[in-house]
Design a protein around this motif. Structure first.
Motif, PDB file in Angstrom:
ATOM      1  N   TYR A 155     -11.288   5.382  -4.006  1.00  0.00           N
ATOM      2  CA  TYR A 155     -10.835   5.175  -2.632  1.00  0.00           C
ATOM      3  C   TYR A 155     -10.485   6.478  -1.927  1.00  0.00           C
ATOM      4  CZ  TYR A 155     -10.271   0.173  -3.402  1.00  0.00           C
ATOM      5  OH  TYR A 155     -10.492  -1.133  -3.654  1.00  0.00           O
ATOM      6  N   GLY A 156     -10.480   7.578  -2.616  1.00  0.00           N
ATOM      7  CA  GLY A 156      -9.986   8.820  -2.065  1.00  0.00           C
ATOM      8  C   GLY A 156      -8.594   9.075  -2.613  1.00  0.00           C
ATOM      9  N   VAL A 157      -7.928  10.068  -2.087  1.00  0.00           N
ATOM     10  CA  VAL A 157      -6.627  10.452  -2.637  1.00  0.00           C
ATOM     11  C   VAL A 157      -5.509   9.529  -2.180  1.00  0.00           C
ATOM     12  CG1 VAL A 157      -4.942  12.326  -2.748  1.00  0.00           C
ATOM     13  CG2 VAL A 157      -7.361  12.856  -2.760  1.00  0.00           C
ATOM     14  N   ASN A 158      -5.429   9.232  -0.899  1.00  0.00           N
ATOM     15  CA  ASN A 158      -4.286   8.487  -0.365  1.00  0.00           C
ATOM     16  C   ASN A 158      -4.629   7.084   0.113  1.00  0.00           C
ATOM     17  OD1 ASN A 158      -2.550  10.695  -0.747  1.00  0.00           O
ATOM     18  ND2 ASN A 158      -3.273  11.610   1.144  1.00  0.00           N
ATOM     19  N   TRP A 159      -5.759   6.561  -0.270  1.00  0.00           N
ATOM     20  CA  TRP A 159      -6.170   5.230   0.162  1.00  0.00           C
ATOM     21  C   TRP A 159      -6.116   4.295  -1.033  1.00  0.00           C
ATOM     22  CZ3 TRP A 159      -6.729   3.791   5.043  1.00  0.00           C
ATOM     23  CH2 TRP A 159      -7.316   2.557   5.315  1.00  0.00           C
ATOM     24  N   GLY A 203       0.815  -1.209   0.000  1.00  0.00           N
ATOM     25  CA  GLY A 203       0.000   0.000   0.000  1.00  0.00           C
ATOM     26  C   GLY A 203       0.848   1.258   0.000  1.00  0.00           C
ATOM     27  N   PHE A 204       1.878   1.288   0.844  1.00  0.00           N
ATOM     28  CA  PHE A 204       2.751   2.467   0.872  1.00  0.00           C
ATOM     29  C   PHE A 204       3.598   2.580  -0.387  1.00  0.00           C
ATOM     30  CE2 PHE A 204       1.991   2.356   5.532  1.00  0.00           C
ATOM     31  CZ  PHE A 204       1.476   3.642   5.643  1.00  0.00           C
ATOM     32  N   ALA A 205       4.001   1.450  -0.959  1.00  0.00           N
ATOM     33  CA  ALA A 205       4.748   1.478  -2.228  1.00  0.00           C
ATOM     34  C   ALA A 205       3.869   2.017  -3.353  1.00  0.00           C
ATOM     35  CB  ALA A 205       5.258   0.084  -2.578  1.00  0.00           C
ATOM     36  N   ARG A 206       2.618   1.597  -3.392  1.00  0.00           N
ATOM     37  CA  ARG A 206       1.699   2.112  -4.408  1.00  0.00           C
ATOM     38  C   ARG A 206       1.442   3.602  -4.204  1.00  0.00           C
ATOM     39  NH1 ARG A 206      -3.307   3.551  -5.781  1.00  0.00           N
ATOM     40  NH2 ARG A 206      -4.125   2.860  -7.773  1.00  0.00           N
ATOM     41  N   LEU A 207       1.262   4.004  -2.955  1.00  0.00           N
ATOM     42  CA  LEU A 207       1.042   5.417  -2.654  1.00  0.00           C
ATOM     43  C   LEU A 207       2.239   6.264  -3.064  1.00  0.00           C
ATOM     44  CD1 LEU A 207      -0.678   7.637  -1.302  1.00  0.00           C
ATOM     45  CD2 LEU A 207       0.449   7.025   0.848  1.00  0.00           C
ATOM     46  N   ALA A 208       3.436   5.804  -2.714  1.00  0.00           N
ATOM     47  CA  ALA A 208       4.646   6.549  -3.067  1.00  0.00           C
ATOM     48  C   ALA A 208       4.837   6.610  -4.577  1.00  0.00           C
ATOM     49  CB  ALA A 208       5.871   5.913  -2.405  1.00  0.00           C
ATOM     50  N   SER A 209       4.576   5.505  -5.262  1.00  0.00           N
ATOM     51  CA  SER A 209       4.780   5.505  -6.719  1.00  0.00           C
ATOM     52  C   SER A 209       3.751   6.377  -7.434  1.00  0.00           C
ATOM     53  CB  SER A 209       4.748   4.080  -7.270  1.00  0.00           C
ATOM     54  OG  SER A 209       3.479   3.506  -7.080  1.00  0.00           O
ATOM     55  N   ASP A 252       3.163  11.290 -10.337  1.00  0.00           N
ATOM     56  CA  ASP A 252       2.025  12.154 -10.604  1.00  0.00           C
ATOM     57  C   ASP A 252       0.972  11.420 -11.439  1.00  0.00           C
ATOM     58  OD1 ASP A 252       0.643  14.494 -10.219  1.00  0.00           O
ATOM     59  OD2 ASP A 252       1.382  15.412 -12.066  1.00  0.00           O
ATOM     60  N   TYR A 253       0.738  10.172 -11.051  1.00  0.00           N
ATOM     61  CA  TYR A 253      -0.216   9.310 -11.742  1.00  0.00           C
ATOM     62  C   TYR A 253      -1.634   9.742 -11.391  1.00  0.00           C
ATOM     63  CZ  TYR A 253      -2.228   4.966 -13.529  1.00  0.00           C
ATOM     64  OH  TYR A 253      -2.946   4.046 -14.237  1.00  0.00           O
ATOM     65  N   GLN A 254      -2.518   9.715 -12.353  1.00  0.00           N
ATOM     66  CA  GLN A 254      -3.895  10.126 -12.132  1.00  0.00           C
ATOM     67  C   GLN A 254      -4.598   9.099 -11.256  1.00  0.00           C
ATOM     68  OE1 GLN A 254      -6.170  10.508 -15.679  1.00  0.00           O
ATOM     69  NE2 GLN A 254      -8.043  11.039 -14.615  1.00  0.00           N
ATOM     70  N   VAL A 255      -5.139   9.561 -10.136  1.00  0.00           N
ATOM     71  CA  VAL A 255      -5.848   8.701  -9.197  1.00  0.00           C
ATOM     72  C   VAL A 255      -7.303   9.133  -9.176  1.00  0.00           C
ATOM     73  CG1 VAL A 255      -6.010   7.959  -6.791  1.00  0.00           C
ATOM     74  CG2 VAL A 255      -3.780   8.407  -7.804  1.00  0.00           C
ATOM     75  N   HIS A 256      -8.207   8.180  -9.362  1.00  0.00           N
ATOM     76  CA  HIS A 256      -9.637   8.477  -9.339  1.00  0.00           C
ATOM     77  C   HIS A 256     -10.062   8.653  -7.890  1.00  0.00           C
ATOM     78  CE1 HIS A 256     -13.988   7.835  -9.753  1.00  0.00           C
ATOM     79  NE2 HIS A 256     -13.804   8.320 -10.974  1.00  0.00           N
ATOM     80  N   VAL A 257     -10.397   9.880  -7.516  1.00  0.00           N
ATOM     81  CA  VAL A 257     -10.690  10.212  -6.130  1.00  0.00           C
ATOM     82  C   VAL A 257     -11.972   9.538  -5.645  1.00  0.00           C
ATOM     83  CG1 VAL A 257     -11.116  12.124  -4.533  1.00  0.00           C
ATOM     84  CG2 VAL A 257      -9.483  12.392  -6.378  1.00  0.00           C
ATOM     85  N   GLY A 258     -12.929   9.313  -6.528  1.00  0.00           N
ATOM     86  CA  GLY A 258     -14.189   8.705  -6.129  1.00  0.00           C
ATOM     87  C   GLY A 258     -14.070   7.245  -5.780  1.00  0.00           C
TER      88      GLY A 258
END
Length: 104
Positions: free
Chosen positions: A62-66, A43-49, A54-60
């Motif tokens: 899991y949220g920004v950092n989940w 989880g932390f490796a995915r978050l850091a990467s 600056d990969y696009q994360v769909h906020v709807g």
């Protein structure tokens, strides 16, 4: 994505040591730490990467950092703390399913 997460959690529940009535020689704290450490590291490796690239994360989703790995680690920790007997797990699951609104 929700179907994948639910299926993964269901299969972990069906094949868990608790469901198969296998007693561990380790304390619950050590067993939980041993099973959740890889999930937290992923989880932390995915978050850091995702943050560093600056990969696009769909906020709807899991949220920004989940992410999915944090969800699995949380479920693992929660189930080792609560330890619901198998004969009541279906009832508890139904109560949670009906009791929690779908918009949360």
């Amino acid at each position: 994505m929700d179907l994948e997460v639910g299926s993964f959690v269901l299969m972990n529940a069906v094949t868990s040591r608790q469901a198969r009535n296998i007693k561990s020689s380790m304390s619950w704290w050590k067993a939980t730490f041993k099973s959740t450490t890889p999930l937290l590291l992923l989880g932390f490796a995915r978050l850091a990467s995702t943050l560093s690239l600056d990969y696009q994360v769909h906020v709807g989703e899991y949220g920004v950092n989940w992410n999915f790995f944090f969800t699995l680690a949380g479920v693992s920790i929660l189930t080792s703390i609560l330890n619901v007997p198998a004969e009541y797990s279906g009832i508890l699951g139904s109560v949670i399913l009906v009791g929690i609104p779908s918009y949360l």
